[in-house]
Design a protein around this motif. Structure first.
Motif, PDB file in Angstrom:
ATOM      1  N   MET A   1       0.981  -1.184  -0.011  1.00  0.00           N
ATOM      2  CA  MET A   1      -0.103   0.077   0.247  1.00  0.00           C
ATOM      3  C   MET A   1       0.877   1.306   0.023  1.00  0.00           C
ATOM      4  O   MET A   1       2.024   1.234   0.807  1.00  0.00           O
ATOM      5  CB  MET A   1      -0.902  -0.206   1.385  1.00  0.00           C
ATOM      6  N   SER A   2       0.608   2.127  -0.848  1.00  0.00           N
ATOM      7  CA  SER A   2       1.311   3.286  -0.844  1.00  0.00           C
ATOM      8  C   SER A   2       1.142   4.323   0.133  1.00  0.00           C
ATOM      9  O   SER A   2      -0.144   4.388   0.916  1.00  0.00           O
ATOM     10  CB  SER A   2       1.357   4.183  -2.193  1.00  0.00           C
ATOM     11  N   PRO A   3       2.211   5.037   0.669  1.00  0.00           N
ATOM     12  CA  PRO A   3       1.737   5.808   2.015  1.00  0.00           C
ATOM     13  C   PRO A   3       1.006   6.928   1.826  1.00  0.00           C
ATOM     14  O   PRO A   3       0.619   7.655   0.704  1.00  0.00           O
ATOM     15  CB  PRO A   3       3.415   6.611   2.305  1.00  0.00           C
ATOM     16  N   THR A   4       0.060   7.415   2.926  1.00  0.00           N
ATOM     17  CA  THR A   4      -0.834   8.424   2.688  1.00  0.00           C
ATOM     18  C   THR A   4      -0.145   9.855   2.108  1.00  0.00           C
ATOM     19  O   THR A   4       1.148  10.206   2.840  1.00  0.00           O
ATOM     20  CB  THR A   4      -1.215   8.737   4.185  1.00  0.00           C
ATOM     21  N   PRO A   5      -0.434  10.658   1.475  1.00  0.00           N
ATOM     22  CA  PRO A   5       0.247  11.888   1.022  1.00  0.00           C
ATOM     23  C   PRO A   5       0.156  12.859   1.990  1.00  0.00           C
ATOM     24  O   PRO A   5      -0.770  12.702   2.930  1.00  0.00           O
ATOM     25  CB  PRO A   5      -0.827  12.292  -0.243  1.00  0.00           C
ATOM     26  N   VAL A   6       1.139  13.497   1.888  1.00  0.00           N
ATOM     27  CA  VAL A   6       1.334  14.757   3.014  1.00  0.00           C
ATOM     28  C   VAL A   6       0.615  15.858   2.496  1.00  0.00           C
ATOM     29  O   VAL A   6       1.035  16.224   1.103  1.00  0.00           O
ATOM     30  CB  VAL A   6       2.838  14.923   3.406  1.00  0.00           C
ATOM     31  N   ASN A   7      -0.207  16.495   3.103  1.00  0.00           N
ATOM     32  CA  ASN A   7      -0.601  17.807   2.723  1.00  0.00           C
ATOM     33  C   ASN A   7       0.122  18.949   2.616  1.00  0.00           C
ATOM     34  O   ASN A   7       0.474  19.335   4.021  1.00  0.00           O
ATOM     35  CB  ASN A   7      -2.063  18.082   3.415  1.00  0.00           C
ATOM     36  N   VAL A   8       0.747  19.680   1.723  1.00  0.00           N
ATOM     37  CA  VAL A   8       1.343  20.770   2.096  1.00  0.00           C
ATOM     38  C   VAL A   8       0.695  21.900   1.261  1.00  0.00           C
ATOM     39  O   VAL A   8       0.225  21.997   0.025  1.00  0.00           O
ATOM     40  CB  VAL A   8       2.858  20.780   1.049  1.00  0.00           C
ATOM     41  N   THR A   9       0.337  22.912   2.207  1.00  0.00           N
ATOM     42  CA  THR A   9      -0.206  24.390   1.559  1.00  0.00           C
ATOM     43  C   THR A   9       0.768  25.050   1.287  1.00  0.00           C
ATOM     44  O   THR A   9       1.665  25.434   2.188  1.00  0.00           O
ATOM     45  CB  THR A   9      -1.140  24.688   2.693  1.00  0.00           C
ATOM     46  N   VAL A  10       0.550  25.961   0.057  1.00  0.00           N
ATOM     47  CA  VAL A  10       1.584  27.099  -0.426  1.00  0.00           C
ATOM     48  C   VAL A  10       0.775  28.204  -0.611  1.00  0.00           C
ATOM     49  O   VAL A  10      -0.113  28.261  -1.241  1.00  0.00           O
ATOM     50  CB  VAL A  10       2.458  26.592  -1.612  1.00  0.00           C
ATOM     51  N   THR A  11       0.719  29.234   0.348  1.00  0.00           N
ATOM     52  CA  THR A  11       0.120  30.625   0.051  1.00  0.00           C
ATOM     53  C   THR A  11       1.089  31.527  -0.918  1.00  0.00           C
ATOM     54  O   THR A  11       2.324  31.201  -0.996  1.00  0.00           O
ATOM     55  CB  THR A  11      -0.167  31.340   1.368  1.00  0.00           C
ATOM     56  N   GLY A  12       0.324  32.381  -1.478  1.00  0.00           N
ATOM     57  CA  GLY A  12       1.044  32.953  -2.612  1.00  0.00           C
ATOM     58  C   GLY A  12       1.484  32.263  -3.779  1.00  0.00           C
ATOM     59  O   GLY A  12       2.605  32.529  -4.466  1.00  0.00           O
ATOM     60  N   ALA A  13       0.655  31.118  -3.861  1.00  0.00           N
ATOM     61  CA  ALA A  13       1.000  30.047  -4.878  1.00  0.00           C
ATOM     62  C   ALA A  13       1.174  30.506  -6.249  1.00  0.00           C
ATOM     63  O   ALA A  13       1.991  30.081  -7.099  1.00  0.00           O
ATOM     64  CB  ALA A  13       0.047  28.946  -4.959  1.00  0.00           C
ATOM     65  N   ALA A  14       0.667  31.583  -6.687  1.00  0.00           N
ATOM     66  CA  ALA A  14       0.949  32.031  -7.903  1.00  0.00           C
ATOM     67  C   ALA A  14       2.019  33.463  -8.473  1.00  0.00           C
ATOM     68  O   ALA A  14       2.461  33.726  -9.229  1.00  0.00           O
ATOM     69  CB  ALA A  14      -0.499  32.751  -8.391  1.00  0.00           C
ATOM     70  N   GLY A  15       2.652  33.572  -6.951  1.00  0.00           N
ATOM     71  CA  GLY A  15       3.942  34.449  -7.028  1.00  0.00           C
ATOM     72  C   GLY A  15       5.066  33.774  -7.618  1.00  0.00           C
ATOM     73  O   GLY A  15       5.082  32.790  -8.145  1.00  0.00           O
ATOM     74  N   GLN A  16       5.973  34.817  -7.572  1.00  0.00           N
ATOM     75  CA  GLN A  16       7.354  34.087  -8.342  1.00  0.00           C
ATOM     76  C   GLN A  16       7.993  33.136  -7.347  1.00  0.00           C
ATOM     77  O   GLN A  16       8.898  32.016  -7.740  1.00  0.00           O
ATOM     78  CB  GLN A  16       8.245  35.362  -8.709  1.00  0.00           C
ATOM     79  N   ILE A  17       7.857  33.374  -5.775  1.00  0.00           N
ATOM     80  CA  ILE A  17       8.512  32.246  -5.105  1.00  0.00           C
ATOM     81  C   ILE A  17       7.726  31.034  -5.341  1.00  0.00           C
ATOM     82  O   ILE A  17       8.145  29.915  -5.411  1.00  0.00           O
ATOM     83  CB  ILE A  17       8.629  32.574  -3.535  1.00  0.00           C
ATOM     84  N   GLY A  18       6.399  31.319  -5.054  1.00  0.00           N
ATOM     85  CA  GLY A  18       5.355  29.918  -5.568  1.00  0.00           C
ATOM     86  C   GLY A  18       5.860  29.112  -6.752  1.00  0.00           C
ATOM     87  O   GLY A  18       5.970  27.860  -6.776  1.00  0.00           O
ATOM     88  N   TYR A  19       6.253  29.776  -7.796  1.00  0.00           N
ATOM     89  CA  TYR A  19       6.525  29.517  -9.115  1.00  0.00           C
ATOM     90  C   TYR A  19       7.812  28.407  -9.094  1.00  0.00           C
ATOM     91  O   TYR A  19       8.029  27.375  -9.765  1.00  0.00           O
ATOM     92  CB  TYR A  19       6.636  30.331 -10.209  1.00  0.00           C
ATOM     93  N   ALA A  20       8.559  29.112  -8.299  1.00  0.00           N
ATOM     94  CA  ALA A  20      10.173  28.414  -8.081  1.00  0.00           C
ATOM     95  C   ALA A  20       9.841  27.066  -6.946  1.00  0.00           C
ATOM     96  O   ALA A  20      11.092  26.239  -6.857  1.00  0.00           O
ATOM     97  CB  ALA A  20      11.245  29.235  -7.725  1.00  0.00           C
ATOM     98  N   LEU A  21       9.069  27.146  -6.246  1.00  0.00           N
ATOM     99  CA  LEU A  21       8.734  26.278  -5.063  1.00  0.00           C
ATOM    100  C   LEU A  21       8.093  25.172  -5.513  1.00  0.00           C
ATOM    101  O   LEU A  21       8.261  23.890  -4.994  1.00  0.00           O
ATOM    102  CB  LEU A  21       8.141  27.021  -3.940  1.00  0.00           C
ATOM    103  N   LEU A  22       7.035  25.326  -6.245  1.00  0.00           N
ATOM    104  CA  LEU A  22       5.893  24.142  -5.982  1.00  0.00           C
ATOM    105  C   LEU A  22       6.512  22.869  -6.882  1.00  0.00           C
ATOM    106  O   LEU A  22       6.237  21.736  -6.638  1.00  0.00           O
ATOM    107  CB  LEU A  22       4.734  24.725  -6.797  1.00  0.00           C
ATOM    108  N   PHE A  23       7.333  23.206  -7.875  1.00  0.00           N
ATOM    109  CA  PHE A  23       7.788  21.970  -8.634  1.00  0.00           C
ATOM    110  C   PHE A  23       8.703  21.212  -7.962  1.00  0.00           C
ATOM    111  O   PHE A  23       9.076  20.062  -7.981  1.00  0.00           O
ATOM    112  CB  PHE A  23       8.407  22.549 -10.001  1.00  0.00           C
ATOM    113  N   ARG A  24       9.628  21.892  -7.213  1.00  0.00           N
ATOM    114  CA  ARG A  24      10.419  21.263  -6.213  1.00  0.00           C
ATOM    115  C   ARG A  24       9.870  20.440  -5.205  1.00  0.00           C
ATOM    116  O   ARG A  24      10.258  19.269  -4.851  1.00  0.00           O
ATOM    117  CB  ARG A  24      11.677  22.477  -5.583  1.00  0.00           C
ATOM    118  N   ILE A  25       8.688  20.797  -4.682  1.00  0.00           N
ATOM    119  CA  ILE A  25       7.947  20.186  -3.673  1.00  0.00           C
ATOM    120  C   ILE A  25       7.280  19.039  -4.238  1.00  0.00           C
ATOM    121  O   ILE A  25       7.421  17.605  -3.754  1.00  0.00           O
ATOM    122  CB  ILE A  25       6.847  20.774  -3.270  1.00  0.00           C
ATOM    123  N   ALA A  26       6.925  19.210  -5.548  1.00  0.00           N
ATOM    124  CA  ALA A  26       6.125  17.808  -6.258  1.00  0.00           C
ATOM    125  C   ALA A  26       7.049  16.908  -6.762  1.00  0.00           C
ATOM    126  O   ALA A  26       6.660  15.998  -6.813  1.00  0.00           O
ATOM    127  CB  ALA A  26       4.961  18.491  -7.569  1.00  0.00           C
TER     128      ALA A  26
END
Ligand code: NAD
Ligand code: LMR
Length: 329
Positions: A1-26
Motif C-alpha cells: 500500500m502506498s503511504p498517505t500523501p502529506v498535505n502541503v499548503t503554499v500561500t501566494g502560490a501564483a507568485g514568483q517564489i511559489g512558481y520556483a517552489l511548487l515544482f520542487r515540492i512535487a
C-alpha cells in the motif's frame, strides 16, 4: 500500500517564489523520494487564475509523487488538514507605506491564516513563514493559533544562512560544504547578525575570517544583511529561486534532521535563550532532532556579537510592540 500523501499548503502560490517552489515540492525534494504530496494552493481571488495555470504545468510534469492539487481562495479551506504550511503570500511594501502600515496590512493576512491553521490543520502541522516581515508575520500567525504548539511556527532565515555560507566560503577559498556552524541571529531584515565566531572551515575555527575585522565589519556582515535589497536592485524583483531553495532546505531539515556536527539558522519562538525575550520569533543557531528545532546552547557571545544581536532583537521588540498596539496579537 502506498503511504498517505502529506498535505502541503503554499500561500501566494501564483507568485514568483511559489512558481520556483511548487515544482520542487512535487518532485520530492521537500520530503524525500518516497513521500507522496498533495498540494493545496492558496491565493487571493485575483491570483486564482494564475494559480490554475501553475497547476496545469504541475500536471504536465507527471510527477509520480504528486497525489493531487487543489486551489483555494480562502484560508479556512486552504489549511484544512494541512501538515506543512509554507506561508509565502504577503502584502509587499509599496511607495509611501510606513512600517506600521506594512505590519497592519500583513496582520490582516497572517491573523486569519493563523486562525484557520488553529481551526483545521492536522495535529502535526508545521509552518514556515516566508512572506515579509517574516518574523513578525510568524508571531502574528502563532498568536492566532492558541491550540497549536508555538514551536510549530517558524520564520525563514535560511536564505540569509545560505548567503552567509556562500560569502564565507568564497572568502576562505573553499567549497561551501567545508563551512559549518555559522549563525544568523535576530530578524530577517538589514539588522540581522551573521555570526562567524563559532564557524569552522574544514573542521578548524574560522579565525582567518574573524581576524580580518575590516572584512567582517565592512564587507561580510553588510553584504549578507543587505543581499535581498541588492538582488531587488539588480533583478528588479526580489529573490525567488534562492528563497524557494531556502524554504526547501528549512522544511527538509526540520522533518529529516540537520547533519551531525553542524547547525543551521531558523526563526523560531524564543524560549529566552541568549537573552532574546521569550515569545519573540528570532533567528537562532538550531539543530533539528526528532522533527523538532532545538536552539544550540552554550555558545560564547562576545561583546562584538552581543551588540549586534541586541540591535536586531530590539527591532523585533519594536515590531512586536507595534502589532500589539494595533491589536494584531
Ligand atoms: P509575489 O508578489 O511574486 O507573489 C506573492 C503572491 O502572494 C501573489 O501571487 C499574491 O496574489 C499572493 N497573496 C497576497 N496576499 C495573499 C493572501 N492573503 N493569501 C494568499 N496569497 C496571497 O512575491 P514573491 O516574490 O513570491 O515574495 C513573497 C514574499 O516573500 C514577499 O513578502 C517577499 O518579501 C518575501 N521574501 C522573503 C524571503 C525570506 O528570506 N524570508 C526571501 C524572499 C522574499
Ligand atoms: C530577501 O531577503 O531576498 C527578501 O526578503 C527581500 C525582500 O524584501 O523581499
Amino acid at each position: 500500500m502506498s503511504p498517505t500523501p502529506v498535505n502541503v499548503t503554499v500561500t501566494g502560490a501564483a507568485g514568483q517564489i511559489g512558481y520556483a517552489l511548487l515544482f520542487r515540492i512535487a518532485s520530492g525534494q521537500l520530503l524525500g523520494p518516497d513521500v507522496p504530496v498533495r498540494l493545496r494552493l492558496l491565493e487571493i481571488p485575483q491570483g486564482v487564475k494564475a494559480a490554475e495555470g501553475t497547476a496545469m504545468e504541475l500536471e504536465d510534469c507527471a510527477f509520480p509523487l504528486l497525489a493531487g492539487i487543489d486551489i483555494f481562495d480562502n484560508p479556512t479551506d486552504g489549511f484544512a488538514g494541512t501538515n506543512i504550511g509554507l506561508l509565502v503570500g504577503a502584502r509587499p511594501r509599496t511607495k509611501g507605506m510606513e512600517r506600521g502600515d506594512l505590519l497592519e496590512a500583513n496582520g490582516g493576512i497572517f491573523g486569519p491564516q493563523g486562525a484557520a491553521i488553529n481551526a483545521g490543520a492536522a495535529d502535526d502541522v508545521r509552518i514556515l513563514v516566508v512572506g515579509n516581515p517574516a518574523n513578525t508575520n510568524a508571531l502574528i500567525a502563532a498568536s492566532h493559533a492558541p491550540d497549536v504548539p508555538s514551536d510549530r511556527f517558524t520564520a525563514m532565515t535560511r536564505l540569509d544562512h545560505n548567503r552567509a555560507l556562500s560569502q564565507a566560503a568564497t572568502k576562505a577559498g573553499v567549497p561551501v560544504s567545508q563551512v559549518r556552524r555559522l549563525t544568523i541571529w535576530g530578524n530577517h531584515s538589514a539588522t540581522q547578525y551573521p555570526d562567524l565566531f563559532h564557524a569552522e572551515i574544514d573542521g578548524a575555527p574560522a579565525t582567518a575570517l574573524t581576524d580580518d575585522s575590516t572584512w567582517l565589519t565592512d564587507d561580510f556582515i553588510p553584504t549578507v544583511a543587505t543581499r535581498g535589497a541588492a538582488i531587488i536592485e539588480a533583478r528588479g524583483a526580489s529573490s525567488a529561486a534562492s528563497a524557494a531553495n531556502a524554504a526547501v532546505d528549512h522544511v527538509r531539515d526540520w522533518v529529516h534532521g540537520t547533519p551531525k556536527g553542524d547547525w543551521t539558522s531558523a526563526g523560531i519562538v524564543s524560549d529566552g535563550s541568549y537573552g532574546v525575550p521569550e515569545g519573540l520569533v528570532s533567528s537562532f543557531p538550531v539543530v533539528s532532532r526528532d522533527g523538532r528545532w532545538e536552539i544550540v546552547q552554550g555558545l560564547e557571545v562576545g561583546d562584538f556579537s552581543r551588540e549586534r544581536i541586541d540591535a536586531s532583537v530590539k527591532e523585533l521588540v519594536e515590531e512586536r510592540d507595534a502589532v500589539r498596539s494595533l491589536g494584531l496579537i
